[in-house]
Write a protein that holds these residues in place. Sequence first.
Motif, PDB file in Angstrom:
ATOM      1  N   HIS A   1       0.843  -1.190   0.000  1.00  0.00           N
ATOM      2  CA  HIS A   1       0.000   0.000   0.000  1.00  0.00           C
ATOM      3  C   HIS A   1       0.883   1.246   0.000  1.00  0.00           C
ATOM      4  O   HIS A   1       2.102   1.166   0.162  1.00  0.00           O
TER       5      HIS A   1
ATOM      6  N   HIS B   1       0.887   5.491   1.381  1.00  0.00           N
ATOM      7  CA  HIS B   1       0.283   6.540   2.205  1.00  0.00           C
ATOM      8  C   HIS B   1       0.448   7.890   1.510  1.00  0.00           C
ATOM      9  O   HIS B   1       1.546   8.217   1.057  1.00  0.00           O
TER      10      HIS B   1
ATOM     11  N   ASN C   1      -0.440  10.749   3.260  1.00  0.00           N
ATOM     12  CA  ASN C   1      -0.355  11.781   4.297  1.00  0.00           C
ATOM     13  C   ASN C   1       0.779  11.653   5.292  1.00  0.00           C
ATOM     14  O   ASN C   1       1.224  12.657   5.828  1.00  0.00           O
ATOM     15  N   GLU C   2       1.214  10.436   5.586  1.00  0.00           N
ATOM     16  CA  GLU C   2       2.160  10.277   6.685  1.00  0.00           C
ATOM     17  C   GLU C   2       3.336   9.387   6.302  1.00  0.00           C
ATOM     18  O   GLU C   2       3.219   8.514   5.454  1.00  0.00           O
TER      19      GLU C   2
ATOM     20  N   GLU D   1       5.984   6.600   7.930  1.00  0.00           N
ATOM     21  CA  GLU D   1       6.017   5.604   8.995  1.00  0.00           C
ATOM     22  C   GLU D   1       7.475   5.232   9.224  1.00  0.00           C
ATOM     23  O   GLU D   1       8.290   5.291   8.308  1.00  0.00           O
TER      24      GLU D   1
ATOM     25  N   LYS E   1       6.123   8.573   2.956  1.00  0.00           N
ATOM     26  CA  LYS E   1       4.828   8.677   2.290  1.00  0.00           C
ATOM     27  C   LYS E   1       5.053   8.707   0.782  1.00  0.00           C
ATOM     28  O   LYS E   1       6.140   9.049   0.305  1.00  0.00           O
TER      29      LYS E   1
ATOM     30  N   SER F   1       5.230   3.006  -2.138  1.00  0.00           N
ATOM     31  CA  SER F   1       4.531   1.783  -1.741  1.00  0.00           C
ATOM     32  C   SER F   1       5.425   0.932  -0.844  1.00  0.00           C
ATOM     33  O   SER F   1       6.645   0.945  -0.963  1.00  0.00           O
TER      34      SER F   1
ATOM     35  N   ILE G   1       4.258   7.086  13.499  1.00  0.00           N
ATOM     36  CA  ILE G   1       3.426   7.641  12.429  1.00  0.00           C
ATOM     37  C   ILE G   1       3.501   9.157  12.536  1.00  0.00           C
ATOM     38  O   ILE G   1       3.200   9.722  13.589  1.00  0.00           O
TER      39      ILE G   1
ATOM     40  N   LEU H   1      -3.539   8.319  11.160  1.00  0.00           N
ATOM     41  CA  LEU H   1      -3.770   6.923  10.821  1.00  0.00           C
ATOM     42  C   LEU H   1      -3.883   6.053  12.071  1.00  0.00           C
ATOM     43  O   LEU H   1      -4.527   4.999  12.040  1.00  0.00           O
TER      44      LEU H   1
ATOM     45  N   LEU I   1      -9.711   2.844   4.620  1.00  0.00           N
ATOM     46  CA  LEU I   1      -8.343   3.384   4.559  1.00  0.00           C
ATOM     47  C   LEU I   1      -8.230   4.523   3.545  1.00  0.00           C
ATOM     48  O   LEU I   1      -7.416   5.424   3.706  1.00  0.00           O
TER      49      LEU I   1
ATOM     50  N   TYR J   1      -8.240   7.871   4.901  1.00  0.00           N
ATOM     51  CA  TYR J   1      -6.997   8.289   5.556  1.00  0.00           C
ATOM     52  C   TYR J   1      -5.873   8.474   4.544  1.00  0.00           C
ATOM     53  O   TYR J   1      -4.704   8.625   4.920  1.00  0.00           O
TER      54      TYR J   1
ATOM     55  N   VAL K   1      -4.797   6.222   2.311  1.00  0.00           N
ATOM     56  CA  VAL K   1      -4.034   4.994   2.113  1.00  0.00           C
ATOM     57  C   VAL K   1      -4.680   4.213   0.968  1.00  0.00           C
ATOM     58  O   VAL K   1      -5.878   3.936   1.017  1.00  0.00           O
TER      59      VAL K   1
END
Length: 157
Positions: free
Chosen positions: A52, A54, A56-57, A59, A89, A92, A108, A113, A149, A152, A154
């Motif tokens: 996946h 993201h 916005n964020e 990790e 972010k 993938s 995060i 999330l 998701l 958010y 994702v």
Amino acid sequence: MKLPGFLNQPQPGNSRAIPGALFHFLVKGEQTGDAHALLKIDVQPGAEPPEHVHANEDEAYYLLEGKITFKIGDDFFEATAGDYVYLPKEVSHTFQVKTDVAKVLMWISPAGLDQWFWDNSAPAEDMKALPPLQGPPPPHVITHNTETLKDYGVEMI
């Protein structure tokens, strides 16, 4: 608004479970003005997310115990206890647990999330993960997770 300092540790009131994983919400976004969230996660093989991305964020994972293979973009990283893995972010990623359990800290930033993880898990008063699934999740769970998701930022690959 000035935020208060605090001390936290894994305890039944801040722990949640999914099949094959236990989440300890050490820091929720609401405690940091949504600057970041920090979760301690005990994850078993089979409870990993599909690939996946993201919007916005960022990790980051710090491995406390176990071994995990991370796929970030086209790169693969074999991480063991003491390793830090950054997942930016818009790139993938996924991972695969290579030991009976891996214990990680998941950072995060910015937060947000973390609320999805909270809302899509069950209270863990016994401080244990839910029993692992035998096979893939049911189609309605996959659809629910994929659709919620998106709210958010994702996207599943």
